[in-house]
Design a protein around this motif. Structure first.
Motif, short mmCIF file in Angstrom:
data_model
loop_
_atom_site.label_atom_id
_atom_site.label_comp_id
_atom_site.label_asym_id
_atom_site.label_seq_id
_atom_site.Cartn_x
_atom_site.Cartn_y
_atom_site.Cartn_z
N ARG A 1 1.03 -1.10 -0.09
CA ARG A 1 -0.15 -0.18 0.01
C ARG A 1 0.89 1.34 0.05
O ARG A 1 0.49 2.13 -0.64
N ALA A 2 1.85 1.07 0.92
CA ALA A 2 2.78 2.50 1.03
C ALA A 2 3.54 2.82 -0.29
O ALA A 2 3.79 3.72 -0.72
N ILE A 3 3.80 1.56 -1.09
CA ILE A 3 4.46 1.72 -2.29
C ILE A 3 3.32 2.32 -3.36
O ILE A 3 3.86 3.29 -4.06
N ARG A 4 2.17 1.81 -3.19
CA ARG A 4 1.30 2.28 -4.27
C ARG A 4 0.96 3.49 -4.18
O ARG A 4 0.77 4.50 -5.34
N TRP A 5 0.84 4.18 -2.98
CA TRP A 5 0.36 5.53 -2.57
C TRP A 5 1.60 6.50 -2.52
O TRP A 5 1.58 7.73 -2.25
N GLY A 6 2.83 6.00 -2.79
CA GLY A 6 4.05 6.71 -2.68
C GLY A 6 4.42 7.27 -1.34
O GLY A 6 5.07 8.42 -1.02
N GLU A 7 3.95 6.40 -0.07
CA GLU A 7 4.46 6.93 1.24
C GLU A 7 5.66 6.68 1.45
O GLU A 7 6.06 5.70 2.29
N GLY A 8 6.51 7.66 1.12
CA GLY A 8 8.05 7.26 1.18
C GLY A 8 8.50 7.32 2.93
O GLY A 8 9.20 6.41 3.08
N GLU A 9 7.71 8.17 3.56
CA GLU A 9 8.08 8.08 5.19
C GLU A 9 7.89 6.68 5.62
O GLU A 9 8.42 6.44 6.68
N VAL A 10 6.66 6.12 5.44
CA VAL A 10 6.34 5.00 5.85
C VAL A 10 7.46 3.79 5.57
O VAL A 10 7.94 3.20 6.53
N LEU A 11 7.80 3.85 4.10
CA LEU A 11 8.93 2.75 3.95
C LEU A 11 9.87 3.09 4.60
O LEU A 11 10.53 2.09 5.12
N ALA A 12 10.74 4.27 4.71
CA ALA A 12 11.90 4.41 5.29
C ALA A 12 11.89 4.25 6.78
O ALA A 12 12.83 3.66 7.14
N GLU A 13 10.61 4.65 7.43
CA GLU A 13 10.64 4.19 8.56
C GLU A 13 10.67 2.81 8.83
O GLU A 13 11.45 2.29 10.09
N ARG A 14 9.95 1.96 8.29
CA ARG A 14 9.91 0.52 8.38
C ARG A 14 11.37 -0.01 8.19
O ARG A 14 11.95 -0.72 9.02
N PHE A 15 12.03 0.44 7.11
CA PHE A 15 13.42 -0.11 6.49
C PHE A 15 14.46 0.26 7.92
O PHE A 15 15.23 -0.40 7.97
#
Ligand SMILES: NC(=O)c1ccc[n+]([C@@H]2O[C@H](COP(=O)([O-])OP(=O)(O)OC[C@H]3O[C@@H](n4cnc5c(N)ncnc54)[C@H](OP(=O)(O)O)[C@@H]3O)[C@@H](O)[C@H]2O)c1
Ligand SMILES: NC(=O)c1ccc[n+]([C@@H]2O[C@H](COP(=O)([O-])OP(=O)(O)OC[C@H]3O[C@@H](n4cnc5c(N)ncnc54)[C@H](OP(=O)(O)O)[C@@H]3O)[C@@H](O)[C@H]2O)c1
Lengths: 306, 306
Positions: free
Chosen positions: A265-279
């Protein structure tokens, strides 16, 4: 380094990666007198003898177990019930039956009923391994700095537990006792799920058509190679693990599916902060593994240059 | 081994794992005269100078690119547009702009419009790496035996392509040209999906409560450790990759989800043959990767003992 002798005669049923590593390490550290191995195929037995892994090798589990002070089950899990039935009548009084299987509730279910009253039963699992199998894959250092988990049923003789503990500590491992159900859940997360996922990614790739399939191999150095290594593990051993730890694996897979859906979902909606935070959180766990000395080491060079 | 000189002045924008490895390798093989690096932070620049990675370091991309024969973009993808805009006015006639980014369609979209007519543009991607980042992580052998994929737009000057090919071959890589869309799909499978999955498993584990979280680290040697290594990669770099290769990643994730569902079903219904057959196919792909010399090598011992 030489430990205290824990058995005059050690029987190992299944002389593969784990069985042969244990044999080599136990001998190096002077923990046992004689080592007898059991395997089905003459080739395995011959290799084990040629490499000096065992003093004697047989295809008959009862012959191996007779007179042994400690009997270690080290085959794939599906072979345990028949082996347990075969050795049951010959087990010596006060001897110890143990194992190295990757699932523990099923082992207690499969071996437990065949252990006579005068014999001790201390199931175990060395959390150590590689993707290789067979007697040639064994090496004496495999268990150094690694944990072995013991899951003795309530009321198990403390002396028997102490001897199996001494065996594993003698080969360099750290030992912890655990409830078998808890073991199966924790290992479901740290070992069974990762293997299942690696198998899935690699077999997803193997479904690609000719050209793309070749490209996937060619460009494996981008990360895929690491998954192929894990997915290079023995198919029978892993089939047995999934069949025997079904409930824990399915439960943790459920969680994993939820988490991947969130990232999707985060990738689909371009939610960069969600991704970076998980990573970033994942990276912290990596630091923990390195600090706990459980990381091993990867060399990006090819083996012949390493 | 000493190659043919491909540039008198090489500018590298971003002196991290890839940029510094390229600098070290290009110098070792005598491929370039002077190397100028650009990074934002004074620490990165100082380290790069101290380690002899670059001859000069600056925080100003235009200063680095001025007079360069080849300008290599080697920062995370999100920095590309602003860097391209900054260097555009100073690019020398007949110089070549190239990059090392892990996604290629987005790079063409982000850099392409800023490349003046008198400058050549040859996007590239060395399929090589480790989970480490920063200038200290670089090493000259990183690209040996690895593929570098070039995705020059149609009509790109063949001489420019030949010079970038010579650069990569000079540092030990094999070079292949590819359509950028195809690149993004293949790398989606071999690199982006594996990283996404590794991040997911590790962050699933990081959501566990205190005790279990510690146990996951402790017993990481069962397979989890390998995923933590991959998930130890730089969060910003990977955020950028997923945001810039969204469509290919979502498509391949869809396939992966179908395949994991099939395995999940096989586990639930105890279909051992289905599991063993899938696992066996995965093992064949592993053999292919080893035969293609793209496997690297894993040492199960701890680094200080390896
Ligand atoms: N590999 C790991 O990373 C790892 C880690 C921890 C625990 N374990 C556990 O350790 C056990 C063994 O794994 P492994 O990796 O050592 O396997 P492996 O290398 O494939 O070796 C299995 C051995 O068992 C023998 N065998 C198979 N069926 C048999 C039977 N019915 N009677 C007698 N011998 C038999 C095989 O030889 P023949 O084919 O000639 O009979 C072979 O010597 C498994 O239960 C696994 O869950 C594995
Ligand atoms: N790592 C891999 O395995 C791998 C493999 C193939 C391709 N790639 C690609 O290679 C590129 C670089 O990856 P890497 O692993 O080398 O990253 P890295 O080790 O994190 O290095 C990135 C470098 O860029 C600098 N930087 C960041 N933003 C900048 C800006 N706006 N202006 C100037 N410098 C900037 C950083 O230094 P400061 O923070 O001091 O500015 C650092 O020196 C990425 O596009 C990635 O997709 C990576």
């Amino acid at each position: 380094m030489s430990g205290q002798r824990v058995a005059n005669r050690l029987a190992i049923l299944g002389i593969g990666l784990i069985g042969s590593s244990l044999a080599l390490a136990a001998r190096r550290h002077g923990l046992v007198g004689e080592i007898v191995g059991c395997a089905r195929s003459p080739e395995t037995r011959r290799t084990a003898l040629d490499l000096g892994i065992v003093d004697a090798a047989t295809g008959d589990p009862a012959e191996a177990a007779a007179d042994a002070d400690i009997v270690v089950f080290a085959t794939p899990l599906s072979a345990y019930p028949a082996l347990a039935e075969a050795v049951s009548p010959v087990l010596k009084a006060e001897s110890i039956v143990t194992d190295v299987g990757s699932v523990k509730q099923s082992v207690i279910r499969d071996i437990g009923p065949f252990v006579p009253d005068h014999v001790h039963f201390v199931p175990g699992h060395p959390v150590a391994g590689t993707e290789k199998s067979g007697p040639e894959a064994g090496f004496a250092e495999l268990f150094e700095d690694r944990w072995t988990i013991l899951t003795p049923p309530p009321g198990t003789d403390r002396d028997a537990i102490a001897r199996i503990t001494a065996l594993w500590q003698g080969v360099g491992a750290m030992v912890e006792e655990m409830d078998p159900r808890h073991h199966d859940r924790v290992l479901g997360i740290t070992s069974h799920l990762p293997h299942l996922i690696a198998y899935t990614i690699v077999s997803t790739a193997s479904d690609l058509e000719g050209d793309e399939r070749q490209e996937v191999i060619k460009f494996a150095a981008g990360g895929f190679r690491d998954f192929t290594r894990i997915a290079g593990s023995d198919p029978v051993m892993w089939r047995d693990i999934f069949l025997n730890n079904r409930d824990a694996v399915l439960e943790i897979l459920q969680r994993f599916n939820e988490d991947i859906t969130a990232l999707q979902r985060a990738i689909r909606w371009g939610e960069g902060e969600v991704l970076a935070e998980r990573f970033d959180r994942a990276r912290q766990i990596r630091r923990g593994v390195i600090e706990a000395h459980q990381a091993g080491s990867f060399d990006p060079r090819e083996p012949e240059k390493a």
